[in-house]
Design a protein around this motif. Structure first.
Motif, PDB file in Angstrom:
ATOM      1  N   MET A   1      29.737 -36.349  26.143  1.00 13.77           N
ATOM      2  CA  MET A   1      29.119 -35.841  25.982  1.00 13.77           C
ATOM      3  C   MET A   1      29.555 -35.249  26.865  1.00 13.77           C
ATOM      4  O   MET A   1      29.450 -35.462  26.675  1.00 13.77           O
ATOM      5  N   LEU A   7      28.061 -33.944  27.593  1.00 10.45           N
ATOM      6  CA  LEU A   7      27.454 -33.830  26.694  1.00 10.45           C
ATOM      7  C   LEU A   7      26.373 -33.417  27.024  1.00 10.45           C
ATOM      8  O   LEU A   7      25.886 -33.547  27.453  1.00 10.45           O
ATOM      9  N   ARG A   8      25.976 -32.984  26.843  1.00 13.31           N
ATOM     10  CA  ARG A   8      24.926 -32.741  26.537  1.00 13.31           C
ATOM     11  C   ARG A   8      24.198 -32.098  27.342  1.00 13.31           C
ATOM     12  O   ARG A   8      24.221 -31.971  28.166  1.00 13.31           O
ATOM     13  N   ARG A   9      23.696 -31.652  26.888  1.00 16.77           N
ATOM     14  CA  ARG A   9      22.582 -31.941  26.704  1.00 16.77           C
ATOM     15  C   ARG A   9      21.732 -31.271  27.494  1.00 16.77           C
ATOM     16  O   ARG A   9      21.443 -31.457  28.470  1.00 16.77           O
ATOM     17  N   ALA A  87      19.597 -36.432  23.284  1.00 15.60           N
ATOM     18  CA  ALA A  87      20.882 -37.064  22.974  1.00 15.60           C
ATOM     19  C   ALA A  87      20.663 -38.415  22.300  1.00 15.60           C
ATOM     20  O   ALA A  87      20.520 -39.438  22.979  1.00 15.60           O
ATOM     21  N   GLN A  92      17.194 -40.151  24.381  1.00 16.89           N
ATOM     22  CA  GLN A  92      16.439 -39.434  23.351  1.00 16.89           C
ATOM     23  C   GLN A  92      14.941 -39.599  23.570  1.00 16.89           C
ATOM     24  O   GLN A  92      14.430 -40.711  23.644  1.00 16.89           O
ATOM     25  N   ASP A 218      24.284 -28.912  22.936  1.00 12.79           N
ATOM     26  CA  ASP A 218      24.789 -29.629  21.764  1.00 12.79           C
ATOM     27  C   ASP A 218      24.040 -29.243  20.492  1.00 12.79           C
ATOM     28  O   ASP A 218      24.679 -29.008  19.453  1.00 12.79           O
ATOM     29  N   LEU A 239      28.949 -38.679  21.181  1.00 11.80           N
ATOM     30  CA  LEU A 239      27.920 -37.680  20.901  1.00 11.80           C
ATOM     31  C   LEU A 239      28.005 -37.213  19.457  1.00 11.80           C
ATOM     32  O   LEU A 239      26.989 -37.087  18.768  1.00 11.80           O
TER      33      LEU A 239
END
Length: 318
Positions: A1, A7-9, A87, A92, A218, A239
């Motif tokens: 990620m 990642l992310r996020r 994510a 999450q 993302d 991811l």
């Protein structure tokens, strides 16, 4: 990620903060059941959740050095973590219960809180990929669990404990695309990448004729792919797998074409805290909590046994 490294996020509102209220995990040492703050695991199984936190290690008082970062966190009563809320399988937030944040990174953050505090008291500050260094430097967060790829360049600004996981860049395309099978097919294509992720430099290195289309989050990148604004999206394999799980308009093709070691971001120059966190990683690997956290999250969509964790300090910058 840089899940991705990133990642992310990053939530659109990077300054949003969520406090995950915690009850004392009396079962951590007793082996009994307990209400785990932060919600259930990705699998939704109470038994699986209990397995992650069962017998989770708690640091001896002698390891909480006076005036150290560990001591300050313990006195505060909560661990402040730079962590995504968007994510899947990693970190999450449950839209029906904002205090419930689940996934591999989320569970590791709770395990670190247990190690320091004896209970999983975590406050989450969702970072943007480009703000992680600043959040650590100015003390807004204690640690970053954000699929934060270890690089020597980043290590001049932050310290990295770990690596705690290893992933790699992979390619996703629209679900009806039959022409692109992996990185070798991206020459001359428009390739979506995340800002400040390894894909920004790795794609041109392998496919110099590709045109990059950059997005800060993302979800924005996934939306652009599904809308056909780019031919492919290059991001961390893990991811992309979670994205594809939630969106039947895209699919992951081929295998990862790089190796990306994820580190736990720490404030630069804090040698005592880095040693403390690395020792904790070894403890949860040996005790099985690391493997159970993976099994309950990423392992639910990956057809393989629990992976062997990467060796602590095994990559430049760690």
């Amino acid at each position: 990620m840089s899940l991705p490294s990133s990642l992310r996020r990053r939530l659109p509102v990077a300054g949003a903060v969520i406090a995950v209220a915690a009850l004392a995990l009396t079962a951590c040492s007793s082996g009994g059941s307990a209400s785990v703050p932060g919600g259930t695991s990705s699998s939704g199984s109470d038994a699986a959740v209990s397995a992650v936190f069962k017998d989770a290690p708690v640091a001896a008082d002698s390891l909480i050095i006076p005036d150290s970062t560990m001591a300050k966190i313990k006195a505060r009563g909560k661990l402040i973590v730079g962590e995504a809320l968007d994510a899947p399988l990693l970190s999450q937030q449950d839209p029906t219960d904002p205090t419930s944040v689940t996934g591999f990174d989320a569970d590791l953050a709770k395990l670190l809180a247990i190690y320091i505090l004896g209970e999983p008291n975590v406050e989450i500050v969702p970072p943007a990929s480009e703000t992680r260094e600043a959040l650590l430097a100015n003390g807004t967060v204690d640690v970053v669990f954000n699929t934060y790829t270890i690089t020597e360049e980043r290590a001049t600004q932050v310290d990295f404990a770990g690596p705690y996981f290893s992933s790699g860049l992979a390619v996703a395309v629209k679900s009806d695309n039959k022409d692109i099978k992996g990185i070798d097919d991206l020459g001359g294509k428009t390739v979506i990448v995340g800002a400040n992720t390894p894909a920004v430099t790795e794609v041109p290195a392998q496919q110099p004729t590709a045109t990059l289309l950059t997005f800060g989050t993302d979800p924005q990148a996934v939306q652009a792919l599904v809308q056909g604004r780019g031919d492919a999206y290059v991001q961390d394999y893990t991811l992309l797998a979670s994205d594809a799980l939630a969106n039947d308009g895209m699919k992951v093709v081929g295998q990862p074409f790089t190796t990306e070691p994820y580190g736990i971001g720490l404030k630069h120059g804090d040698a005592d805290f880095k040693s403390f966190v690395n020792n904790w990683l070894l403890e949860i690997q040996k005790g099985g909590q690391w493997g159970q956290a993976w099994k309950n999250s990423l392992g639910t969509v990956v057809d393989s046994d629990i992976p062997t964790p990467p060796a602590i300090g095994s990559v430049p910058g760690s």
